[in-house]
Design a protein around this motif. Structure first.
Motif, PDB file in Angstrom:
ATOM      1  N   SER A   6       0.981  -1.078  -0.417  1.00 31.81           N
ATOM      2  CA  SER A   6      -0.380   0.177   0.411  1.00 31.81           C
ATOM      3  C   SER A   6       0.968   0.766  -0.297  1.00 31.81           C
ATOM      4  N   ILE A   7       2.520   1.156   0.146  1.00 33.26           N
ATOM      5  CA  ILE A   7       3.048   2.247  -0.033  1.00 33.26           C
ATOM      6  C   ILE A   7       3.471   2.521  -1.320  1.00 33.26           C
ATOM      7  N   SER A   8       3.210   3.537  -1.779  1.00 35.58           N
ATOM      8  CA  SER A   8       3.784   4.302  -2.992  1.00 35.58           C
ATOM      9  C   SER A   8       4.869   4.668  -2.888  1.00 35.58           C
ATOM     10  N   GLY A   9       5.247   5.062  -2.153  1.00 38.92           N
ATOM     11  CA  GLY A   9       6.584   6.317  -2.378  1.00 38.92           C
ATOM     12  C   GLY A   9       6.989   6.265  -1.457  1.00 38.92           C
ATOM     13  N   VAL A  10       7.973   6.466  -1.211  1.00 40.80           N
ATOM     14  CA  VAL A  10       9.612   6.912  -0.132  1.00 40.80           C
ATOM     15  C   VAL A  10      10.383   7.897  -0.070  1.00 40.80           C
ATOM     16  N   LEU A  11      10.368   8.842   0.974  1.00 43.68           N
ATOM     17  CA  LEU A  11      10.526   9.775   0.802  1.00 43.68           C
ATOM     18  C   LEU A  11      11.863   9.693   2.151  1.00 43.68           C
ATOM     19  N   VAL A  12      12.937  10.020   1.143  1.00 38.54           N
ATOM     20  CA  VAL A  12      14.789  10.267   2.096  1.00 38.54           C
ATOM     21  C   VAL A  12      15.008  11.235   2.566  1.00 38.54           C
ATOM     22  N   ALA A  13      15.064  11.299   3.905  1.00 41.78           N
ATOM     23  CA  ALA A  13      14.700  12.159   4.823  1.00 41.78           C
ATOM     24  C   ALA A  13      16.566  11.881   5.806  1.00 41.78           C
ATOM     25  N   SER A  14      17.106  11.091   5.378  1.00 43.57           N
ATOM     26  CA  SER A  14      17.776  10.534   6.681  1.00 43.57           C
ATOM     27  C   SER A  14      18.989  10.923   6.686  1.00 43.57           C
ATOM     28  N   SER A  15      20.172  10.940   7.040  1.00 38.43           N
ATOM     29  CA  SER A  15      21.453  11.132   6.972  1.00 38.43           C
ATOM     30  C   SER A  15      22.092  10.966   6.258  1.00 38.43           C
ATOM     31  N   THR A  16      22.921  12.185   5.021  1.00 34.07           N
ATOM     32  CA  THR A  16      23.584  11.773   4.079  1.00 34.07           C
ATOM     33  C   THR A  16      23.845  10.802   2.819  1.00 34.07           C
ATOM     34  N   ASP A  17      24.676  10.732   3.883  1.00 31.74           N
ATOM     35  CA  ASP A  17      25.302   8.950   4.202  1.00 31.74           C
ATOM     36  C   ASP A  17      24.821   7.911   3.633  1.00 31.74           C
ATOM     37  N   THR A  18      23.203   7.858   4.227  1.00 38.53           N
ATOM     38  CA  THR A  18      22.621   7.134   3.631  1.00 38.53           C
ATOM     39  C   THR A  18      21.450   7.454   2.262  1.00 38.53           C
ATOM     40  N   HIS A  19      21.400   8.610   1.759  1.00 40.72           N
ATOM     41  CA  HIS A  19      20.155   8.499   1.183  1.00 40.72           C
ATOM     42  C   HIS A  19      20.477   7.421  -0.353  1.00 40.72           C
ATOM     43  N   LEU A  20      21.902   7.076  -0.636  1.00 38.88           N
ATOM     44  CA  LEU A  20      21.795   6.077  -1.984  1.00 38.88           C
ATOM     45  C   LEU A  20      21.683   4.894  -1.815  1.00 38.88           C
ATOM     46  N   ASP A  21      21.657   4.261  -0.346  1.00 37.88           N
ATOM     47  CA  ASP A  21      21.500   2.927   0.015  1.00 37.88           C
ATOM     48  C   ASP A  21      19.539   3.169   0.041  1.00 37.88           C
ATOM     49  N   TYR A  22      19.190   4.095   0.045  1.00 39.99           N
ATOM     50  CA  TYR A  22      17.468   4.155   0.764  1.00 39.99           C
ATOM     51  C   TYR A  22      17.480   4.086  -0.224  1.00 39.99           C
ATOM     52  N   SER A  23      17.367   5.083  -1.128  1.00 39.03           N
ATOM     53  CA  SER A  23      16.524   5.203  -2.157  1.00 39.03           C
ATOM     54  C   SER A  23      16.957   4.067  -2.926  1.00 39.03           C
ATOM     55  N   LEU A  24      18.046   3.193  -3.495  1.00 42.14           N
ATOM     56  CA  LEU A  24      17.847   2.643  -4.186  1.00 42.14           C
ATOM     57  C   LEU A  24      17.421   0.624  -3.747  1.00 42.14           C
ATOM     58  N   ALA A  25      16.731   1.320  -1.814  1.00 49.62           N
ATOM     59  CA  ALA A  25      16.209  -0.387  -2.049  1.00 49.62           C
ATOM     60  C   ALA A  25      14.874   0.511  -2.209  1.00 49.62           C
ATOM     61  N   ALA A  26      14.673   1.162  -1.734  1.00 54.71           N
ATOM     62  CA  ALA A  26      13.627   1.773  -2.206  1.00 54.71           C
ATOM     63  C   ALA A  26      12.306   1.619  -3.579  1.00 54.71           C
ATOM     64  N   ALA A  27      14.117   2.000  -4.995  1.00 52.60           N
ATOM     65  CA  ALA A  27      13.499   1.847  -6.101  1.00 52.60           C
ATOM     66  C   ALA A  27      13.346   0.335  -6.477  1.00 52.60           C
ATOM     67  N   GLU A  28      14.375  -0.319  -6.213  1.00 46.72           N
ATOM     68  CA  GLU A  28      14.179  -2.210  -6.562  1.00 46.72           C
ATOM     69  C   GLU A  28      13.006  -1.979  -5.501  1.00 46.72           C
ATOM     70  N   ALA A  29      12.586  -1.614  -4.740  1.00 43.76           N
ATOM     71  CA  ALA A  29      10.830  -2.243  -4.207  1.00 43.76           C
ATOM     72  C   ALA A  29       9.458  -1.649  -4.937  1.00 43.76           C
ATOM     73  N   GLY A  30      10.054  -1.082  -5.713  1.00 44.70           N
ATOM     74  CA  GLY A  30       9.311  -0.583  -7.080  1.00 44.70           C
ATOM     75  C   GLY A  30       8.501   0.946  -6.289  1.00 44.70           C
ATOM     76  N   LYS A  31       9.129   1.567  -5.440  1.00 44.60           N
ATOM     77  CA  LYS A  31       8.231   2.162  -4.604  1.00 44.60           C
ATOM     78  C   LYS A  31       9.097   3.572  -5.807  1.00 44.60           C
ATOM     79  N   ALA A  32       8.299   4.634  -5.608  1.00 47.40           N
ATOM     80  CA  ALA A  32       9.215   6.478  -6.017  1.00 47.40           C
ATOM     81  C   ALA A  32       9.716   6.596  -4.729  1.00 47.40           C
ATOM     82  N   VAL A  33      10.635   7.585  -5.438  1.00 43.77           N
ATOM     83  CA  VAL A  33      11.774   7.577  -4.614  1.00 43.77           C
ATOM     84  C   VAL A  33      11.547   9.235  -4.250  1.00 43.77           C
TER      85      VAL A  33
END
Lengths: 328, 328, 328, 328
Positions: free
Chosen positions: C61-88
């Motif tokens: 039911s989650i369509s999108g993920v908003l990554v506002a964590s610390s800078t060093d995690t932006h890439l990893d979290y964004s990629l994980a979300a994208a791989e899960a099919g979420k808009a980032v």
């Protein structure tokens, strides 16, 4: 969260509904409107229920009533709500008839009505900052005041016909601003009005252009400039002249973008619509109503302010009609 | 009244002649120009006499010489005048060749030359007010500086060809302003230039657009923006950023008239011509020269300032050519 | 209503949470943060649930993920979300390490990531209006650009130490603006930086003041002025010079109130805090993300824009360190 | 070069003398003043001769007479000069007595007087530009007008006593501006005045603050704001509202320098002294007089304009005294 019943699902009712919904301090619980469809649509949009006025007033969970119905019902609905013990947020003007408004004073007083008369301009951040800095003496004691209030374009003539005339419909805002800023009561009014914008407004018995000169008991002077059509946007400016200088609030522009070209420097357009220009003011009105409901504040603008502004409007209309100064 | 000999009856010579004539402190006595007709016309207009340079320098009633001839003669005429014991008002630039200018330093020094190098912008009331308020610490210690100097329209390509290039002809003014305002010597120069306005300027081996970045010994930074064509008038602005705020001088407009219309608020055009923009500055240069002649002041801008500005211009030209930062 | 999972409940996470809550197009459903209390507080305030990242990504039911964590995690979290099919929706910057960001490009591409990199200034109404009018040719073809971005006051030195340096932390916004407005790729970078505000920033190996000069392939020029402390508020201005004139966006003031006194006319203060200055921009970012979720738009700023801005930041840092122009 | 006789070597006489001297079209030949020392000093400064009025009028080489003597002599000296066949430059006001001025009309007419009544504001470049653009229809047909004219500081009370009162001494300028800009005759006047600045002015039987409302035959409206003391400099502004927009002339500042600090952006002071503010206007008056002497132009402001402005001043003074509108 205070539960609010809204009376009136028209243009201004919708604005207030949206601001009630956006606030975390109040909740839009009931919507009352003789047009059932309008009430249902607005209630549906905000998760409120359609209601009759009677049910709303009888509901003990309702703390406040926001009266945004047609002008001729403001007094009656506000009084009914006050009698039911509700705090009242009443859209301006109180009424179009000064005698009628004055006659109601005692009844409002008897029920200790907590009535907030919503003159929106007092809640505009620019005018509020001006008032606060003026009151703090930054330009010394106020001596004279200029208020400019020019609409972008005239309203439909059908509206003009029921508006109560330019002084009661439009300049009434400026009468309230003048009273707020001058710091003492107004004792004389002179007004001159013309039909320069649209002959149909003249045919409807009204004017579209006016200049009004106010004088206070100690001789402070105020000029109000009014026009139903500016040709350049919504012109809402105030200049207050004090013993040590001048303070003014300028117009809001659409953006801070400028273009420098062959013909000079061009700033962006003025905000053109009163709902944009006063969007923040409307939201802050709701906040003030929440303060009243919390019991932390008494209304910053009350019944007597509505009567006083109406008295000035009637005086100005009479002066414009007769060519004579009116003493208050 | 000090008698002045003017060398050069061209455009800038005429400006100085008119200001000499308008001043009550100096008198235009002789006009020297290889074009006899030009000299005669200008002398006639102001009640002066046509003269050779030799006669002017030999005349003991002449106190000062104003050198407004072609750039390649500035150094020689200034030196001759100084050797004759005259005070010298020398139009900018000192010369187009840094080595030549440096080589002349000793000779000017040997005769204790009283030479005023006329960088007109230092005498503009706006820039002078900015400098004075900056120096008095109103915005704290200066940290960085932005100078914008965009001409309304490019000069003829024939002029460009003999101008010495954009850095020596145009940006040299801004190098002088930077030195004046930064309060310490410039140690590094980086410049990037382009041909974006007129390909013919590029064909002539010059650029029409440039950004130059200066750095002082303590790390203060200055950006100069240069363009041969603005499209919107004569853009002459300075912003100085200090530790406590910013001070800037804005453009001069033709008038204070604004029009508010459908598209927004439009101010009048910028002054479009350097002779209008700097009319007061040119008059104040003459006043400063009179102060020097009175013996009350030493020149506010001297030979060494001309050399320093020329050195920056050569460094910037080299940087733009090579893509490398130039250390001074 | 699209359900959104927010990663990060810090300062910027709270801003986004409030804007998600105020929007009628999206709903804040889950809040993820290693600090459980922060997550619980923010989730509670907006009627969302605390969640792990895994659960959020597994929830269809989650369509999108908003990554506002610390800078060093932006890439990893964004990629994980994208791989899960979420808009980032990924906060800027993409990362502090250009090589690492570049290395991730292929993986984002393989999953057809719908990634919106949230450079907030593109969504500021003033800068957006400037860009739109510039792009429509109102001042002709762009030739040069000035971007001023001065913070009111420097951040704590502890922040500076992990910030990645002034170019990656602060000027990166301006690199994105420059790319957006110049309309072609940047080929050369020269930067000069200083420690003029706070020696502790220098001790931490960073600078607090910088001027950067960019050059595009066709010779367009851009100057960026950066300072960690203005002394006069948040200075965010852009001037774009075109073949027919100049367009600029000025600063936002706290109000339109002016005082005219003995010393002149004084406008109100500049908005002093980036959350005020860009409040509308943040709300509009959410709106844009809703457009992406609706499938109506592709991201206006994507992964490759993040990489490009980072490349410019690294180039500028190198240039400031070496004193040499960097070719891209 | 037309030879001019100047009557009056006081403050305003000196201004005109300097402008006559600076002009290449006219020559200051004679100076007439009952105070012989003042006449001698001024004549000496400009290479003119001290003269009696009789000698000046009898001298056939004198083409024009500039009347800058005390107000009560304006009419007589102007008439004498006109009878002697001289062109007349008469300082404002024509007279302080409307009946007396009207009574003189026929005699001026009989001698075909070429009389230029020097209302300086018509020659101010800003107001002239405003009038020209207004007349060309840039904002459509004029509907209403605001004129603000606030002095920096009140004059000495001794001056106030002989000034004729605020309406004849000060607002008379604005009555002339209103007539010039409104484009039709004024039919009604209402004024309200107060003593808010200095009680001594009230003791002298005058007011220091006033608002005047004018109405033309077709219903155009004009508001004039007058104060003997602003606290912020010389406030001279005009706003003209037309059917398509608004045109205005703003104040002149001392310089274009601004400071941005903690409390906001501060522009420089307004020009504080009427001789600075209207320096260009005075010079242009001389130029216009030279045009009249050349026979190329008839006076832009004539005898009848002086009478009309005086009539408005008397009407306003009466209205302020009685509280009643005055019909003209």
């Amino acid at each position: 969260m205070h539960n609010i019943a809204l009376i009136g699902a028209g243009r201004i009712g919708k604005i207030h509904a949206a601001n009630l919904a956006a606030s975390r301090r109040v909740r839009l619980a009931r919507v009352v409107d003789p047009f059932g469809d309008a009430a249902a649509a607005l209630a549906g949009e905000h998760g409120a229920q359609v209601s009759t006025l009677e049910d709303a007033l009888a509901d003990p969970s309702i703390s406040g009533v926001l009266v945004a119905s047609s002008t001729d019902t403001h007094l009656d609905y506000s009084l009914a709500a006050a009698e039911a013990g509700k705090a009242v947020f009443c859209e301006k003007p109180l009424d179009q008839d000064l005698a009628r408004a004055r006659a109601a004073t005692r009844r409002f007083s008897e029920v200790d009505a907590r009535l907030f008369l919503a003159f929106n301009r007092r809640f505009d951040p620019n005018f509020a900052a001006l008032q606060s800095r003026l009151a703090s003496g930054e330009v010394g004691a106020i001596e004279t005041l200029h208020i400019i209030s020019h609409d972008p374009a005239p309203p439909p003539v059908d509206y003009v016909k029921v508006s109560g005339g330019i002084f009661k419909d439009m300049v009434i805002h400026d009468f309230d601003m003048a009273r707020w800023l001058l710091g003492e009561e107004i004792s004389e009014v002179f007004a001159s009005s013309s039909v320069l914008v649209d002959p149909a407004i003249g045919d409807a018995g009204d004017a579209d252009t006016a200049k009004t000169l106010l004088r206070t008991t100690s001789g402070r002077l105020c000029m109000i400039s009014s026009s139903r059509r500016s040709g350049y946007g919504y012109d809402q400016r105030i200049e207050a002249f004090g013993s040590k200088g001048m303070i003014r609030a300028q117009n809001q522009l659409e953006s801070t973008v400028e273009i420098w070209g062959e013909t000079g420097a061009a700033a962006d357009r003025f905000q053109n619509f009163f709902l944009d220009r006063y969007a923040v003011a409307y939201a802050r009105e709701i906040d003030h109503f929440a303060d009243i409901l919390d019991g932390n504040m008494t209304p910053l603008v009350g019944f007597e302010d509505g009567v006083a502004a109406l008295a000035l409007a009637e005086a100005a209309a009479r002066s414009a009609r007769t060519g004579e100064r009116v003493l208050l």
